[in-house]
Scaffold this motif. Structure first.
Motif, PDB file in Angstrom:
ATOM      1  N   GLU A  33       0.820  -1.210   0.000  1.00  0.00           N
ATOM      2  CA  GLU A  33       0.000   0.000   0.000  1.00  0.00           C
ATOM      3  C   GLU A  33       0.855   1.261   0.000  1.00  0.00           C
ATOM      4  N   ARG A  34       1.926   1.213   0.738  1.00  0.00           N
ATOM      5  CA  ARG A  34       2.817   2.374   0.828  1.00  0.00           C
ATOM      6  C   ARG A  34       4.103   1.956   1.513  1.00  0.00           C
ATOM      7  N   GLU A  35       5.144   2.813   1.355  1.00  0.00           N
ATOM      8  CA  GLU A  35       6.373   2.636   2.116  1.00  0.00           C
ATOM      9  C   GLU A  35       6.381   3.646   3.245  1.00  0.00           C
ATOM     10  N   ILE A  36       6.681   3.169   4.436  1.00  0.00           N
ATOM     11  CA  ILE A  36       6.843   4.041   5.586  1.00  0.00           C
ATOM     12  C   ILE A  36       8.198   3.744   6.216  1.00  0.00           C
ATOM     13  N   SER A  37       8.689   4.673   6.979  1.00  0.00           N
ATOM     14  CA  SER A  37       9.968   4.433   7.648  1.00  0.00           C
ATOM     15  C   SER A  37       9.899   4.888   9.092  1.00  0.00           C
ATOM     16  N   LEU A  38      10.716   4.238   9.890  1.00  0.00           N
ATOM     17  CA  LEU A  38      10.801   4.566  11.313  1.00  0.00           C
ATOM     18  C   LEU A  38      12.222   4.984  11.628  1.00  0.00           C
ATOM     19  N   LEU A  39      12.353   6.141  12.252  1.00  0.00           N
ATOM     20  CA  LEU A  39      13.650   6.625  12.702  1.00  0.00           C
ATOM     21  C   LEU A  39      13.710   6.429  14.208  1.00  0.00           C
ATOM     22  N   GLY A  40      14.627   5.571  14.645  1.00  0.00           N
ATOM     23  CA  GLY A  40      14.767   5.280  16.069  1.00  0.00           C
ATOM     24  C   GLY A  40      16.175   5.527  16.541  1.00  0.00           C
ATOM     25  N   ILE A  41      16.298   5.872  17.800  1.00  0.00           N
ATOM     26  CA  ILE A  41      17.603   6.141  18.411  1.00  0.00           C
ATOM     27  C   ILE A  41      17.753   5.255  19.624  1.00  0.00           C
ATOM     28  N   THR A  42      18.882   4.590  19.745  1.00  0.00           N
ATOM     29  CA  THR A  42      19.181   3.781  20.917  1.00  0.00           C
ATOM     30  C   THR A  42      20.397   4.391  21.611  1.00  0.00           C
ATOM     31  N   ASP A  43      20.241   4.712  22.888  1.00  0.00           N
ATOM     32  CA  ASP A  43      21.342   5.374  23.592  1.00  0.00           C
ATOM     33  C   ASP A  43      22.306   4.343  24.168  1.00  0.00           C
ATOM     34  N   ILE A  44      23.351   4.843  24.811  1.00  0.00           N
ATOM     35  CA  ILE A  44      24.439   3.991  25.287  1.00  0.00           C
ATOM     36  C   ILE A  44      23.970   3.011  26.352  1.00  0.00           C
ATOM     37  N   LYS A  45      22.832   3.316  26.996  1.00  0.00           N
ATOM     38  CA  LYS A  45      22.275   2.427  28.025  1.00  0.00           C
ATOM     39  C   LYS A  45      21.244   1.459  27.466  1.00  0.00           C
ATOM     40  N   GLY A  46      21.037   1.496  26.134  1.00  0.00           N
ATOM     41  CA  GLY A  46      20.100   0.582  25.510  1.00  0.00           C
ATOM     42  C   GLY A  46      18.663   1.051  25.519  1.00  0.00           C
ATOM     43  N   LYS A  47      18.433   2.309  25.858  1.00  0.00           N
ATOM     44  CA  LYS A  47      17.071   2.840  25.856  1.00  0.00           C
ATOM     45  C   LYS A  47      16.738   3.351  24.463  1.00  0.00           C
ATOM     46  N   HIS A  48      15.513   3.050  24.018  1.00  0.00           N
ATOM     47  CA  HIS A  48      15.088   3.405  22.668  1.00  0.00           C
ATOM     48  C   HIS A  48      14.195   4.645  22.677  1.00  0.00           C
ATOM     49  N   HIS A  49      14.372   5.475  21.654  1.00  0.00           N
ATOM     50  CA  HIS A  49      13.566   6.684  21.478  1.00  0.00           C
ATOM     51  C   HIS A  49      13.116   6.723  20.018  1.00  0.00           C
ATOM     52  N   TYR A  50      11.886   7.207  19.769  1.00  0.00           N
ATOM     53  CA  TYR A  50      11.344   7.115  18.422  1.00  0.00           C
ATOM     54  C   TYR A  50      10.692   8.405  17.958  1.00  0.00           C
ATOM     55  N   HIS A  57      12.024  -2.513  15.280  1.00  0.00           N
ATOM     56  CA  HIS A  57      13.254  -1.750  15.531  1.00  0.00           C
ATOM     57  C   HIS A  57      13.978  -2.274  16.763  1.00  0.00           C
ATOM     58  N   GLN A  58      13.246  -2.494  17.834  1.00  0.00           N
ATOM     59  CA  GLN A  58      13.873  -2.951  19.075  1.00  0.00           C
ATOM     60  C   GLN A  58      14.521  -4.317  18.903  1.00  0.00           C
ATOM     61  N   SER A  59      13.873  -5.212  18.163  1.00  0.00           N
ATOM     62  CA  SER A  59      14.447  -6.536  17.937  1.00  0.00           C
ATOM     63  C   SER A  59      15.788  -6.431  17.218  1.00  0.00           C
ATOM     64  N   ILE A  60      15.827  -5.594  16.184  1.00  0.00           N
ATOM     65  CA  ILE A  60      17.066  -5.432  15.415  1.00  0.00           C
ATOM     66  C   ILE A  60      18.134  -4.741  16.259  1.00  0.00           C
ATOM     67  N   ALA A  61      17.760  -3.646  16.915  1.00  0.00           N
ATOM     68  CA  ALA A  61      18.729  -2.883  17.710  1.00  0.00           C
ATOM     69  C   ALA A  61      19.296  -3.720  18.851  1.00  0.00           C
ATOM     70  N   ASN A  62      18.448  -4.476  19.516  1.00  0.00           N
ATOM     71  CA  ASN A  62      18.922  -5.305  20.626  1.00  0.00           C
ATOM     72  C   ASN A  62      19.865  -6.402  20.144  1.00  0.00           C
ATOM     73  N   GLU A  63      19.537  -7.012  18.996  1.00  0.00           N
ATOM     74  CA  GLU A  63      20.373  -8.081  18.457  1.00  0.00           C
ATOM     75  C   GLU A  63      21.758  -7.550  18.083  1.00  0.00           C
ATOM     76  N   LEU A  64      21.825  -6.319  17.600  1.00  0.00           N
ATOM     77  CA  LEU A  64      23.093  -5.735  17.138  1.00  0.00           C
ATOM     78  C   LEU A  64      23.829  -4.973  18.236  1.00  0.00           C
ATOM     79  N   ASN A  65      23.265  -4.939  19.463  1.00  0.00           N
ATOM     80  CA  ASN A  65      23.841  -4.089  20.530  1.00  0.00           C
ATOM     81  C   ASN A  65      24.042  -2.672  20.015  1.00  0.00           C
TER      82      ASN A  65
END
Length: 291
Positions: free
Chosen positions: A195-212, A247-255
């Motif tokens: 239907e469409r392409e969407i994107s998510l911009l997420g930030i993971t800080d040094i303590k592993g906390k995610h912001h979106y 996003h969290q699954s990918i970010a957590n897997e990659l540290n």
């Protein structure tokens, strides 16, 4: 704005934190313009010439890459297609954010697909192509419409072939008869009606906390992004949360530490990952003046 760079290396000790960006294109320039307002210096690295440059006017600076690495508080990247030696040197400092494994996942579609599959994250049905015979079998399975992509060095519509008919298949198979698949395997993806392409911009800080940031809707022309609508129309908490879980699954897997962009195809209530970008991303340009 006062220019922080000069023909010598005095700025290495001017009291401001220094971040080194691998790559010297528009994203490095944008990071410099944003970071300077926070009292942070940015040095860009010309990855082809392996020298430090001013990220705005590209002037070569009187400091070598190793010295810049030694003086900085962090190293990051604006581009994932980097020389292996440069990436290894940056990784060895312990300052590279995100790490080399994350950048590699964005640089190589095969590595990216393997990552997504290991996490059971939905993405386009695909086959890895090592020969024209592989392509023939893939077309039988994935056709009648297939997108063929280089596994590395492809972006903004480059390094792609569209196989939408038997004529396309015959022409592209002939074109690839002398292609070096050993050097560059290809990825054949089933072309889906999304239907469409969407994107998510997420930030993971040094303590592993995610912001979106809110989901962004992307519109393309000739394979390149021409319009971003943010927040995406017809967004919902359910859709936003579904993207954030991916996003969290990918970010957590990659540290992961840093900005990670994920491009997604929406098919009804399903989100399929198209690509990941381990860096700031053009679909997030709106955040500079919009937030």
């Amino acid at each position: 704005m006062t220019h922080k760079f000069s023909g010598n290396a005095d700025y290495l000790n001017n009291g401001n934190d220094l971040v080194v960006v691998l790559g010297h294109g528009q994203l490095a320039r944008m990071m410099y313009l944003a970071a300077s307002q926070l009292g942070i210096n940015i040095i860009a690295v010309d990855a082809d010439r392996l020298c430090c440059v001013n990220p705005v006017d590209k002037t070569v600076l009187a400091v070598d890459v190793e010295t810049a690495f030694a003086h900085c508080i962090a190293i990051t990247s604006e581009f994932e297609h980097l020389p292996k030696e440069l990436l290894a040197t940056a990784q060895a400092t312990g300052k590279l954010r995100p790490g080399a494994n994350s950048i590699a996942a964005g640089a190589d579609r095969i590595v990216e697909k393997q990552l997504l599959s290991s996490l059971s994250i939905p993405n386009c049905t695909h086959r890895i192509i090592h020969s024209v015979d592989d392509l023939t079998e893939a077309y039988k399975t994935l056709g009648p419409k297939v997108i063929l992509k280089t596994s590395r060095d492809g972006y903004d519509g480059y390094g792609q072939w569209r196989i939408f008919s038997e004529r396309d298949f015959a022409s592209i198979s002939n074109e690839l008869s002398t292609f070096d698949f050993g050097h560059m395997p290809l990825i054949a993806e089933q072309c889906i009606e999304f239907e469409r392409e969407i994107s998510l911009l997420g930030i993971t800080d040094i303590k592993g906390k995610h912001h979106y940031y809110p989901l962004t809707e992307n519109h393309h022309g000739d394979g390149q992004l021409v319009l971003s609508l943010a927040p995406a129309p017809n967004n919902s908490d359910e859709l936003q949360n579904k993207a954030q879980q991916i996003h969290q699954s990918i970010a957590n897997e990659l540290n992961y530490v840093g900005v990670l962009a994920i491009e997604l195809f929406q098919v009804g209530d399903t989100l399929l990952v198209n690509e990941i970008a381990p860096r700031v991303h053009n679909s997030g340009h709106w955040t500079q003046q919009g937030c």
